[in-house]
Design a protein around this motif. Structure first.
Motif, PDB file in Angstrom:
ATOM      1  N   ILE A  60       0.882  -1.165   0.000  1.00  0.00           N
ATOM      2  CA  ILE A  60       0.000   0.000   0.000  1.00  0.00           C
ATOM      3  C   ILE A  60       0.918   1.212   0.000  1.00  0.00           C
ATOM      4  O   ILE A  60       1.676   1.419   0.951  1.00  0.00           O
ATOM      5  CB  ILE A  60      -0.923   0.022   1.231  1.00  0.00           C
ATOM      6  N   SER A  73      -2.694   4.524  -2.047  1.00  0.00           N
ATOM      7  CA  SER A  73      -2.760   3.731  -3.292  1.00  0.00           C
ATOM      8  C   SER A  73      -3.272   4.580  -4.452  1.00  0.00           C
ATOM      9  O   SER A  73      -4.089   4.143  -5.257  1.00  0.00           O
ATOM     10  CB  SER A  73      -3.635   2.495  -3.105  1.00  0.00           C
ATOM     11  N   GLN A  75      -5.237   7.150  -4.407  1.00  0.00           N
ATOM     12  CA  GLN A  75      -6.511   7.820  -4.155  1.00  0.00           C
ATOM     13  C   GLN A  75      -6.313   8.905  -3.092  1.00  0.00           C
ATOM     14  O   GLN A  75      -5.786   8.615  -2.015  1.00  0.00           O
ATOM     15  CB  GLN A  75      -7.565   6.816  -3.666  1.00  0.00           C
ATOM     16  N   ALA A  92      -7.965   0.170   1.937  1.00  0.00           N
ATOM     17  CA  ALA A  92      -6.946  -0.333   1.002  1.00  0.00           C
ATOM     18  C   ALA A  92      -6.426  -1.701   1.428  1.00  0.00           C
ATOM     19  O   ALA A  92      -6.098  -2.536   0.584  1.00  0.00           O
ATOM     20  CB  ALA A  92      -5.793   0.657   0.902  1.00  0.00           C
TER      21      ALA A  92
END
Length: 150
Positions: A60, A73, A75, A92
């Motif tokens: 991650i 990740s 976002q 995640a």
């Protein structure tokens, strides 16, 4: 009456009281001076090796911008608080607590922003953290081996 002229005597400088006074001043200064040893933070900095970059299948990547914004990740995280980052990490990770978190922080990011990511990971239960580094000015990014946190 004795009118003989006596010779003028040279005054002698007695050094013993002078030395005594200097020793007392020296002892006073030694006792009143505080000898404070400046504590140094001895840190073994990690060495980044671009050829040894590892690819973690269960990674991650958490990005920390110089202004304190986070991405998990890829976002963006809506808020800058620890609870929002923890919620994004939990989403995640999707229940897999063996995932490795790679913290990729900007060089001018505040230390508190990186600590917030580490605290969020601890709250979620993710224990394997590593930091992305860069070698030189145009080097490729590399991640050091994961470090377990407690």
């Amino acid at each position: 009456m004795n009118f003989r002229h006596r010779g003028k005597e040279e005054p002698e400088i007695n050094l013993i009281p002078f030395i005594d006074v200097l020793l007392v001043v020296l002892i006073f200064l030694m006792l009143s001076t505080t000898y404070s040893k400046f504590t140094e933070l001895k840190v073994n900095l990690p060495v980044a090796d671009a050829q040894r970059a590892r690819d973690y299948p269960k990674e991650i990547i958490v990005g920390v911008g110089s202004d304190g914004r986070y991405t998990v990740s890829g976002q963006p995280v809506a808020s800058r608080d620890v609870q929002s980052v923890a919620a994004a990490l939990s989403t995640a990770a999707s229940g897999d607590l063996q995932r490795v978190i790679i913290i990729s922080a900007d060089a001018s990011a505040a230390h508190q922003s990186v600590i917030n990511v580490m605290d969020a990971a601890r709250r979620v239960g993710l224990q394997q953290l590593t930091f992305a580094t860069q070698t030189g000015r145009n080097g490729a990014g590399a991640a050091s081996p994961p470090a377990a946190t407690d």
